[in-house]
Motif scaffolding. Structure first.
Motif, PDB file in Angstrom:
ATOM      1  N   ILE A  25       0.826  -1.214   0.000  1.00  0.00           N
ATOM      2  CA  ILE A  25       0.000   0.000   0.000  1.00  0.00           C
ATOM      3  C   ILE A  25       0.856   1.259   0.000  1.00  0.00           C
ATOM      4  O   ILE A  25       0.486   2.268  -0.566  1.00  0.00           O
ATOM      5  N   ILE A  26       2.030   1.186   0.633  1.00  0.00           N
ATOM      6  CA  ILE A  26       2.893   2.369   0.609  1.00  0.00           C
ATOM      7  C   ILE A  26       3.344   2.627  -0.828  1.00  0.00           C
ATOM      8  O   ILE A  26       3.284   3.750  -1.335  1.00  0.00           O
ATOM      9  N   ASN A  27       3.772   1.593  -1.486  1.00  0.00           N
ATOM     10  CA  ASN A  27       4.227   1.754  -2.865  1.00  0.00           C
ATOM     11  C   ASN A  27       3.132   2.322  -3.758  1.00  0.00           C
ATOM     12  O   ASN A  27       3.370   3.213  -4.570  1.00  0.00           O
ATOM     13  N   VAL A  28       1.951   1.800  -3.595  1.00  0.00           N
ATOM     14  CA  VAL A  28       0.871   2.232  -4.468  1.00  0.00           C
ATOM     15  C   VAL A  28       0.438   3.651  -4.158  1.00  0.00           C
ATOM     16  O   VAL A  28       0.216   4.465  -5.050  1.00  0.00           O
ATOM     17  N   ASN A 207      -5.218   1.975  -8.901  1.00  0.00           N
ATOM     18  CA  ASN A 207      -4.112   1.827  -7.969  1.00  0.00           C
ATOM     19  C   ASN A 207      -4.394   0.820  -6.869  1.00  0.00           C
ATOM     20  O   ASN A 207      -3.502   0.123  -6.408  1.00  0.00           O
ATOM     21  N   ILE A 208      -5.660   0.774  -6.472  1.00  0.00           N
ATOM     22  CA  ILE A 208      -6.009  -0.248  -5.480  1.00  0.00           C
ATOM     23  C   ILE A 208      -5.789  -1.635  -6.077  1.00  0.00           C
ATOM     24  O   ILE A 208      -5.216  -2.525  -5.442  1.00  0.00           O
ATOM     25  N   LEU A 209      -6.205  -1.793  -7.317  1.00  0.00           N
ATOM     26  CA  LEU A 209      -5.976  -3.083  -7.983  1.00  0.00           C
ATOM     27  C   LEU A 209      -4.488  -3.398  -8.046  1.00  0.00           C
ATOM     28  O   LEU A 209      -4.045  -4.512  -7.744  1.00  0.00           O
ATOM     29  N   PHE A 215      -4.365  -5.975 -11.069  1.00  0.00           N
ATOM     30  CA  PHE A 215      -4.801  -5.208 -12.230  1.00  0.00           C
ATOM     31  C   PHE A 215      -4.994  -6.070 -13.477  1.00  0.00           C
ATOM     32  O   PHE A 215      -6.047  -6.042 -14.122  1.00  0.00           O
ATOM     33  N   GLN A 216      -3.980  -6.872 -13.787  1.00  0.00           N
ATOM     34  CA  GLN A 216      -4.092  -7.668 -15.018  1.00  0.00           C
ATOM     35  C   GLN A 216      -5.180  -8.724 -14.936  1.00  0.00           C
ATOM     36  O   GLN A 216      -5.916  -8.955 -15.873  1.00  0.00           O
ATOM     37  N   MET A 217      -5.238  -9.378 -13.771  1.00  0.00           N
ATOM     38  CA  MET A 217      -6.249 -10.411 -13.604  1.00  0.00           C
ATOM     39  C   MET A 217      -7.646  -9.802 -13.719  1.00  0.00           C
ATOM     40  O   MET A 217      -8.548 -10.370 -14.318  1.00  0.00           O
ATOM     41  N   TYR A 218      -7.761  -8.606 -13.181  1.00  0.00           N
ATOM     42  CA  TYR A 218      -9.041  -7.902 -13.263  1.00  0.00           C
ATOM     43  C   TYR A 218      -9.373  -7.591 -14.725  1.00  0.00           C
ATOM     44  O   TYR A 218     -10.479  -7.828 -15.198  1.00  0.00           O
ATOM     45  N   ARG A 219      -8.380  -7.075 -15.430  1.00  0.00           N
ATOM     46  CA  ARG A 219      -8.561  -6.727 -16.845  1.00  0.00           C
ATOM     47  C   ARG A 219      -9.057  -7.915 -17.658  1.00  0.00           C
ATOM     48  O   ARG A 219      -9.955  -7.800 -18.491  1.00  0.00           O
ATOM     49  N   GLN A 220      -8.443  -9.086 -17.390  1.00  0.00           N
ATOM     50  CA  GLN A 220      -8.842 -10.261 -18.153  1.00  0.00           C
ATOM     51  C   GLN A 220     -10.263 -10.688 -17.798  1.00  0.00           C
ATOM     52  O   GLN A 220     -10.965 -11.308 -18.577  1.00  0.00           O
ATOM     53  N   HIS A 221     -10.656 -10.356 -16.599  1.00  0.00           N
ATOM     54  CA  HIS A 221     -11.918 -10.837 -16.091  1.00  0.00           C
ATOM     55  C   HIS A 221     -13.050  -9.842 -16.391  1.00  0.00           C
ATOM     56  O   HIS A 221     -14.133 -10.226 -16.803  1.00  0.00           O
TER      57      HIS A 221
END
Lengths: 314, 479
Positions: A25-28, A207-209, A215-221
């Protein structure tokens, strides 16, 4: 297996997961700030909110500036959830359960801790923050991989999996909640709290994703433009993504069913799962959702209480 | 050149590696050749690799005085100490002979007392020993073995002869460091292993498990063996957890155990589970608050009853420490003769008993030439090294010995052998000793080599790691 050892392994896994999540979370959040317009009211304080430790923070620091918050979350030994504290406690628990763990796992935890100690100054300043936190994330991931590749799927492993997934589910709900809070256009928001213009909503959710490597898994889904409702649904209800709340609960349930006398706790988990399935998250990101998430977190705490009572307090 | 062997100081001492300027003893010849091939930066690299390996492997130990730092990195000097197999065979036989006699003796103490009736050893000496436990009288154990695990300290005198310095029969430690030293050395000097056939140590955990399993009550197959530790603040915690891990045994603390109807159980996530054999790393006096120290939280109430009834086996058996007493040590050669009718293969260091009039007089008048040791301390505490001591220290010991002669023995200062150690100014000789580990029940097993401990300061004889000593990997090789 000994109750005392089971207890230590459970927490070992939780601490490792917490160190990893805090690094994420810090990185994001750092990344997010670069994407938002200067002067937007998103603040570093969000990170303190996510970790739910505002009270302790206020005792220790007077302002919510970047440096203080980084120090607090990364290296402050007075914050029991700081990355260093988590790694230190994970290491201590590993040191006292070495007879149970595959040898390389102890070495990996030990090494990750030493890397963190040596590297920690870098994480507080902006310049090397990403790299040093990424190292910790990889260290923790490597450990999870090592465990899954080298440890028998016995009770010891189940306790670790429960700890890891409970911590993960908890962090998942915290992140969803953070998203909600940012978009409650409720007038009750004070100046202190962050608010992001609607225009930037997709960026926040992306950013949460990303913080969950989702993020990628979400995109595919979900093949639509990133929007809050879809993201919340995905992170709560997806069965396949390892950091989605539902997936974590499935894992916990599976482990509980295998453990001696774990069935009644598994049934509690089943109930939580059902209420997530039934939740009408399709409608709105609103106060109700925030309350729902709040309720989920309380139920997670109850699961932890039940586990304690069943196995650890012999 | 890092290793300047022609400048390596050789005094009137036996050096394990170097026989004369620039020349190695036969077993170490290939070692020297290999080391000489390393450039200065190679050596530096290897030292760093060793440090890193020790750090990542988490090989650590605890020093009680070192508050806040409960796991300090284990000190290892990377040059191995090499002993020829031929020479080792004799030591191996000598150690088995010694332990056989010692076990017969302990059993005799708590049962028939033949050796006392035959007036070979005065009974008062034993009854007055702090290691004697009247609670063990009349107990009979599988194979009559009481000391299942022993760490005997050996030194070499100026002629290179191995002598026994002491037997550790209570809860000897160090074996995990012996095993880890080997693992680190393999990482750091892999090519050296190609030149030698080094006798492996891998078997120790198996042998230990076999020994422990063999003494299970009712000769049970696959008994539940546990390691009992006082907990993470104990100086040997690393070893306790290491051995449990290597044997696949549970590492338990006193609070994990309960006694029910004189049987021992441990608290598991699936309820109570019966324990058959306890490898205890807790001192006698803390084992059972019902019998010994009533404030102890380290042991478990009722354990001695369970043990006396034969429902659980304990290694080493309570009371085994009676033969660990340094006064009793002086009688071991007589024990060997008495019980086995053999001459001792390994000699003791010549010793004086302060409880005997004549010897007492000699000791009091020659303290500046002698080493004085309390009969029942471990870790090198409470010793006087006469030749290196100040006047006031000598006077202090005079008073101590006058007050309680039974509690002290004195020995001439044996110039322990030396071995080259890497220092910031190249390889320098440092004094060493050797602790092999001997297992005994229905069979005997001796570790090939053992743990070599090193005094890291020039001229020092103090090798205990609790007092700043280091260690070396120890090789037994065919030459």
């Amino acid at each position: 297996m000994l109750s005392r050892v089971a207890h230590r392994l459970y927490w070992l896994a939780r601490y490792i997961e917490r160190a990893e999540n805090t690094s994420r979370i810090i990185n994001v959040n750092s990344n997010l700030l670069f994407d938002l317009p200067t002067g937007s009211r998103v603040s570093w304080k969000t990170l303190i909110d996510i970790t739910g430790s505002e009270e302790l923070y206020k005792q220790l620091y007077s302002t919510f500036d970047e440096r203080s918050i980084m120090k607090y979350l990364i290296s402050d030994s007075r914050n029991p959830s700081s990355i260093i504290c988590c790694l230190q406690m994970a290491r201590e628990n590993a040191r006292t359960t070495r007879e149970i763990l595959p040898a390389e796992c102890w070495e990996k935890i030990n090494e990750t801790y030493h890397i963190a100690i040596e590297d920690i100054a870098g994480g507080i300043g902006r310049k090397n923050r990403y790299e040093s936190l990424q190292k910790i994330i990889y260290g923790c991931q490597l450990l999870v991989g090592l465990l899954s590749g080298t440890m028998s799927n016995n009770a010891a492993y189940d306790f670790m999996r429960i700890g890891r997934n409970l911590e993960r589910a908890d962090m998942g709900t915290r992140l969803i909640d953070m998203g909600c809070m940012n978009f409650l256009t409720d007038s009750s928001l004070t100046d202190d709290e962050s608010h992001i213009p609607d225009l930037y909503q997709p960026i926040l959710w992306m950013n949460i994703l990303i913080s969950l490597s989702a993020f990628q898994m979400y995109r595919q889904h979900v093949r639509e433009r990133v929007n809050g409702i879809d993201v919340v649904n995905y992170l709560l209800k997806d069965n396949d993504f390892p950091r989605a709340v539902m997936h974590c609960l499935n894992q916990i349930q599976e482990c509980l069913e295998k453990l001696p006398d774990g069935i009644h706790i598994a049934m509690e988990v089943e109930k939580i799962k059902r209420s997530i399935t039934r939740a009408k998250t399709k409608v709105n990101i609103d106060k109700k959702l925030h309350e729902f998430i709040d309720d989920l977190q309380i139920r997670f705490i109850k699961i932890d209480d039940n586990i304690n009572a069943q196995w650890f307090l012999v | 050149m890092q290793f300047n062997w022609d400048k390596y100081p050789l005094e009137n001492i036996f050096d394990e590696t170097i026989s004369s300027p620039s020349n190695a003893r036969a077993p170490s010849r290939k070692l020297l050749k290999n080391l000489n091939r390393l450039s200065e930066s190679d050596v530096k690299e290897r030292l760093e690799a060793s440090d890193t390996a020790i750090k990542t492997m988490g090989i650590s130990f605890t020093v009680y005085s070192d508050s806040g730092n409960i796991d300090r990195q284990w000190p290892l000097d990377i040059i191995p100490r090499i002993i020829s197999n031929k020479e080792w065979q004799r030591v191996d036989l000598g150690l088995v002979q010694r332990l056989t006699a010692l076990n017969l003796f302990i059993n005799d103490v708590y049962n028939d007392k033949k050796i006392f009736k035959d007036k070979v050893i005065p009974l008062e000496l034993v009854l007055g020993s702090p290691g004697y436990r009247k609670e063990c009288e009349g107990v009979s154990l599988p194979f009559n073995t009481w000391a299942h695990i022993c760490g005997t300290d050996l030194i070499r005198d100026a002629k290179g002869k191995f002598l026994v310095l002491e037997d550790n029969l209570r809860i000897p430690s160090g074996v995990s460091y012996m095993l880890e030293n080997r693992r680190v050395t393999k990482r750091v000097l892999p090519e050296l292993f190609e030149s030698y056939d080094v006798q492996h140590l891998r078997d120790y955990p198996n042998q230990l498990l076999d020994t422990l399993s063999s003494i299970a009550p009712m000769k049970k197959k696959n008994p539940e063996v546990v390691v009992l530790t006082p907990g993470i603040f104990n100086s040997a915690y690393f070893e306790h957890s290491y051995l449990a891990q290597q044997m696949g045994a549970e590492l338990v603390e006193g609070s994990d155990l309960v006694i029910d109807k004189d049987k021992v159980y441990m608290k598991t996530v699936a309820g109570l589970r019966k324990v058959d054999v306890i490898y205890r790393r807790v001192d006698d006096l803390y084992l059972d608050p019902e019998v010994f120290n009533e404030d102890s939280l380290l042991g478990v109430k009722g354990l001695m009853r369970a043990w006396r009834k034969g429902n659980v086996s304990i290694a080493n058996a309570p009371g085994a420490g009676v033969a660990d007493d340094k006064v009793i040590y002086t009688y071991v050669p007589k024990m060997i003769k008495y019980y086995l009718d053999e001459d001792p293969i390994l000699d003791n260091v010549e010793s004086y008993l302060c409880s005997e009039r004549q010897q007492y007089n000699y000791v009091i008048n020659n303290l500046h030439n002698l080493v004085v040791k309390p009969a029942n301390e471990s870790g090198g505490y409470g010793m006087l090294i006469g030749p290196q001591a100040s006047k006031s220290e000598i006077n202090k010991f005079k008073k101590l010995i006058k007050k309680n002669g039974r509690n002290y023995i004195a020995q001439p200062l044996i110039s322990l052998s030396t071995c080259p150690v890497i220092t910031s100014s190249g390889a320098k000789p440092r004094h060493i000793d050797l602790r092999p580990f001997i297992l005994q029940s229905n069979n005997s097993y001796v570790t090939p080599g053992g743990l070599t401990r090193v005094a890291m300061k020039k001229g020092s004889y103090v090798v205990n790691s609790s007092q700043g000593g280091g260690s070396k990997d120890t090789w037994v090789v065919d030459t």
